[in-house]
Design a protein around this motif. Structure first.
Motif, mmCIF file in Angstrom:
data_model
loop_
_atom_site.group_PDB
_atom_site.id
_atom_site.type_symbol
_atom_site.label_atom_id
_atom_site.label_comp_id
_atom_site.label_asym_id
_atom_site.label_seq_id
_atom_site.Cartn_x
_atom_site.Cartn_y
_atom_site.Cartn_z
ATOM 1 N N ASP A 1 0.832 -1.193 0.000
ATOM 2 C CA ASP A 1 0.000 0.000 0.000
ATOM 3 C C ASP A 1 0.869 1.245 0.000
ATOM 4 O OD1 ASP A 1 -2.257 -1.525 0.040
ATOM 5 O OD2 ASP A 1 -2.376 -1.538 2.249
ATOM 6 N N VAL A 2 0.392 2.217 -0.735
ATOM 7 C CA VAL A 2 1.112 3.494 -0.822
ATOM 8 C C VAL A 2 0.594 4.411 0.272
ATOM 9 C CG1 VAL A 2 1.623 5.479 -2.275
ATOM 10 C CG2 VAL A 2 1.434 3.211 -3.280
ATOM 11 N N GLU A 3 1.506 4.996 1.000
ATOM 12 C CA GLU A 3 1.122 5.955 2.018
ATOM 13 C C GLU A 3 1.195 7.350 1.410
ATOM 14 O OE1 GLU A 3 3.348 5.444 5.544
ATOM 15 O OE2 GLU A 3 2.799 3.341 5.810
ATOM 16 N N ILE A 4 0.015 7.927 1.167
ATOM 17 C CA ILE A 4 -0.070 9.227 0.501
ATOM 18 C C ILE A 4 0.656 10.291 1.307
ATOM 19 C CG2 ILE A 4 -1.679 11.031 -0.272
ATOM 20 C CD1 ILE A 4 -1.685 8.608 -2.060
ATOM 21 N N GLU A 5 0.451 10.264 2.598
ATOM 22 C CA GLU A 5 1.005 11.346 3.417
ATOM 23 C C GLU A 5 2.531 11.294 3.498
ATOM 24 O OE1 GLU A 5 0.405 9.024 7.685
ATOM 25 O OE2 GLU A 5 -0.711 10.843 7.244
ATOM 26 N N LYS A 6 3.140 10.118 3.201
ATOM 27 C CA LYS A 6 4.599 10.032 3.209
ATOM 28 C C LYS A 6 5.204 10.399 1.848
ATOM 29 C CE LYS A 6 5.019 6.552 6.864
ATOM 30 N NZ LYS A 6 5.530 5.205 7.231
ATOM 31 N N ASN A 7 4.413 10.268 0.806
ATOM 32 C CA ASN A 7 4.947 10.521 -0.538
ATOM 33 C C ASN A 7 4.569 11.902 -1.102
ATOM 34 O OD1 ASN A 7 6.017 7.913 -0.547
ATOM 35 N ND2 ASN A 7 4.163 7.046 -1.481
ATOM 36 N N TYR A 8 3.534 12.520 -0.524
ATOM 37 C CA TYR A 8 3.069 13.801 -1.056
ATOM 38 C C TYR A 8 2.908 14.813 0.056
ATOM 39 C CZ TYR A 8 2.113 11.202 -5.342
ATOM 40 O OH TYR A 8 2.242 10.435 -6.465
ATOM 41 N N LYS A 9 2.944 16.070 -0.361
ATOM 42 C CA LYS A 9 2.763 17.191 0.568
ATOM 43 C C LYS A 9 1.707 18.124 -0.017
ATOM 44 C CE LYS A 9 5.185 21.098 2.646
ATOM 45 N NZ LYS A 9 6.489 21.822 2.764
ATOM 46 N N LEU B 1 -13.587 23.209 -5.390
ATOM 47 C CA LEU B 1 -12.291 23.285 -4.738
ATOM 48 C C LEU B 1 -11.300 22.334 -5.393
ATOM 49 C CD1 LEU B 1 -13.228 23.504 -0.929
ATOM 50 C CD2 LEU B 1 -12.209 25.299 -2.362
ATOM 51 N N GLN B 2 -10.060 22.802 -5.547
ATOM 52 C CA GLN B 2 -8.963 22.006 -6.067
ATOM 53 C C GLN B 2 -7.774 22.147 -5.126
ATOM 54 O OE1 GLN B 2 -8.043 22.966 -10.120
ATOM 55 N NE2 GLN B 2 -10.138 22.587 -10.863
ATOM 56 N N ALA B 3 -6.816 21.261 -5.303
ATOM 57 C CA ALA B 3 -5.650 21.276 -4.419
ATOM 58 C C ALA B 3 -4.404 21.035 -5.237
ATOM 59 C CB ALA B 3 -5.780 20.220 -3.332
ATOM 60 N N THR B 4 -3.286 21.550 -4.708
ATOM 61 C CA THR B 4 -1.985 21.333 -5.317
ATOM 62 C C THR B 4 -1.137 20.545 -4.342
ATOM 63 O OG1 THR B 4 -2.136 23.427 -6.509
ATOM 64 C CG2 THR B 4 0.036 22.413 -6.340
ATOM 65 N N VAL B 5 -0.617 19.388 -4.834
ATOM 66 C CA VAL B 5 0.229 18.554 -3.995
ATOM 67 C C VAL B 5 1.596 18.448 -4.654
ATOM 68 C CG1 VAL B 5 -1.716 17.263 -3.042
ATOM 69 C CG2 VAL B 5 -0.580 16.460 -5.123
ATOM 70 N N GLN B 6 2.588 18.165 -3.846
ATOM 71 C CA GLN B 6 3.963 18.044 -4.331
ATOM 72 C C GLN B 6 4.459 16.628 -4.112
ATOM 73 O OE1 GLN B 6 7.111 20.134 -2.152
ATOM 74 N NE2 GLN B 6 8.015 20.730 -4.133
ATOM 75 N N ASP B 7 5.028 16.031 -5.226
ATOM 76 C CA ASP B 7 5.612 14.702 -5.124
ATOM 77 C C ASP B 7 6.963 14.848 -4.467
ATOM 78 O OD1 ASP B 7 6.600 12.163 -5.395
ATOM 79 O OD2 ASP B 7 5.938 11.900 -7.480
ATOM 80 N N LEU B 8 7.104 14.253 -3.270
ATOM 81 C CA LEU B 8 8.336 14.423 -2.508
ATOM 82 C C LEU B 8 9.519 13.680 -3.124
ATOM 83 C CD1 LEU B 8 6.830 14.099 1.111
ATOM 84 C CD2 LEU B 8 7.401 16.190 -0.152
ATOM 85 N N SER B 9 9.257 12.723 -4.018
ATOM 86 C CA SER B 9 10.358 11.966 -4.613
ATOM 87 C C SER B 9 11.075 12.754 -5.710
ATOM 88 C CB SER B 9 9.846 10.644 -5.174
ATOM 89 O OG SER B 9 8.905 10.905 -6.213
ATOM 90 N N ASN B 10 10.353 13.613 -6.402
ATOM 91 C CA ASN B 10 10.988 14.372 -7.481
ATOM 92 C C ASN B 10 10.716 15.869 -7.451
ATOM 93 O OD1 ASN B 10 8.304 14.514 -8.329
ATOM 94 N ND2 ASN B 10 8.534 12.806 -9.780
ATOM 95 N N GLY B 11 9.884 16.304 -6.478
ATOM 96 C CA GLY B 11 9.613 17.733 -6.340
ATOM 97 C C GLY B 11 8.593 18.283 -7.313
ATOM 98 N N GLN B 12 7.924 17.439 -8.112
ATOM 99 C CA GLN B 12 6.939 17.920 -9.066
ATOM 100 C C GLN B 12 5.611 18.211 -8.366
ATOM 101 O OE1 GLN B 12 6.567 15.118 -12.231
ATOM 102 N NE2 GLN B 12 8.566 15.612 -13.149
ATOM 103 N N ASN B 13 4.946 19.251 -8.838
ATOM 104 C CA ASN B 13 3.648 19.626 -8.299
ATOM 105 C C ASN B 13 2.548 19.065 -9.189
ATOM 106 O OD1 ASN B 13 4.986 21.086 -6.309
ATOM 107 N ND2 ASN B 13 4.807 23.031 -7.428
ATOM 108 N N LYS B 14 1.461 18.623 -8.551
ATOM 109 C CA LYS B 14 0.327 18.083 -9.271
ATOM 110 C C LYS B 14 -0.948 18.737 -8.764
ATOM 111 C CE LYS B 14 2.464 13.555 -10.001
ATOM 112 N NZ LYS B 14 2.306 12.073 -9.830
ATOM 113 N N ARG B 15 -1.843 19.055 -9.713
ATOM 114 C CA ARG B 15 -3.122 19.659 -9.348
ATOM 115 C C ARG B 15 -4.184 18.569 -9.395
ATOM 116 N NH1 ARG B 15 -4.919 25.012 -12.385
ATOM 117 N NH2 ARG B 15 -3.033 25.680 -11.232
ATOM 118 N N ILE B 16 -4.966 18.453 -8.311
ATOM 119 C CA ILE B 16 -5.972 17.412 -8.213
ATOM 120 C C ILE B 16 -7.315 18.045 -7.875
ATOM 121 C CG2 ILE B 16 -4.348 15.586 -7.597
ATOM 122 C CD1 ILE B 16 -5.094 16.034 -4.669
#
Length: 230
Positions: free
Chosen positions: A159-167, A178-193
């Protein structure tokens, strides 16, 4: 002219002798003599006329010349028409040769295109045949290879732990948009969800300013808010 006067005079004498009361025999003899003299005069006149007749400039000569000119004009007309027909035939012959040359050129071009297309099809058929042989060989190799023992132990996916991999960086918008912007902690890329989108197999269930982003997968719920991994 004199002969005609002589004939007329003799005829009058004959008539006068008959009306004067000569006997029948005397009258008959006189008539015979007159006829002989007339025939003799006619023969002399005909011989003299033939001897003295001039052909040049005569009516016969004019008629003959007119007939000759008519014949010559007809022949000239026919010759001119024949020349026209020959010129027309020559032009048609030239046109025919040009059409033959054009058709020959087209035939050669079509033949060349046909040869090119045939060569292409032969090359394509050869390529497909080679691919077929290669596929058959691979199938034979696979059949001849010893079967390897396969492990029937199925690894369970972690299982992937979202809170450990994204910010969670921010939440924006209003209401249900409402939308949100999260950051992939492994590569620093931002994603809009947004609600309904997926992230690493998890579906975004809701987004709010208070609870942050709520993810769900197979009944498992994970939450990502601004306080995570700060």
């Amino acid at each position: 002219m004199q002969n005609k006067i002589k004939i007329l005079f003799v005829s009058l004498c004959v008539l006068f002798g008959v009306t004067s009361g000569y006997c029948a025999d005397t009258a008959f003899e006189n008539v015979v003599d007159v006829i002989e003299e007339v025939n003799s005069a006619n023969e002399e006149f005909s011989a003299d006329a033939i001897e003295d007749y001039q052909v040049d400039g005569s009516l016969f000569q004019q008629i003959t010349d007119l007939e000759q000119e008519k014949v010559l004009m007809q022949l000239e007309k026919e010759r001119a028409q024949l020349n026209l027909d020959l010129d027309r035939l020559a032009a048609e012959k030239i046109k025919l040769h040009m059409e033959i040359d054009t058709l020959s050129g087209r035939a050669e071009q079509q033949q060349q295109e046909f040869e090119t297309e045939r060569a292409r099809l032969e090359a394509e058929a050869k390529r497909l045949e080679l691919e077929k042989e290669s596929m058959v060989n691979k199938q034979e190799e696979i059949k001849n290879q010893p079967q390897k023992q396969q492990s029937f132990v199925k690894e369970e996916p972690k299982d992937v732990e979202i809170e450990k991999n994204y910010k969670l960086l921010n939440v924006f918008g209003a209401g249900a948009q409402l939308q949100a912007t999260v950051q992939d902690l492994s590569n620093g890329q931002n994603k809009r969800i947004s609600v309904g989108k997926q992230l690493d197999g998890y579906t975004v269930k809701s987004i709010s300013l208070d609870e942050g982003v709520v993810f769900i997968k197979d009944g498992e719920i994970q939450t990502l808010n601004v306080g995570n991994r700060s």
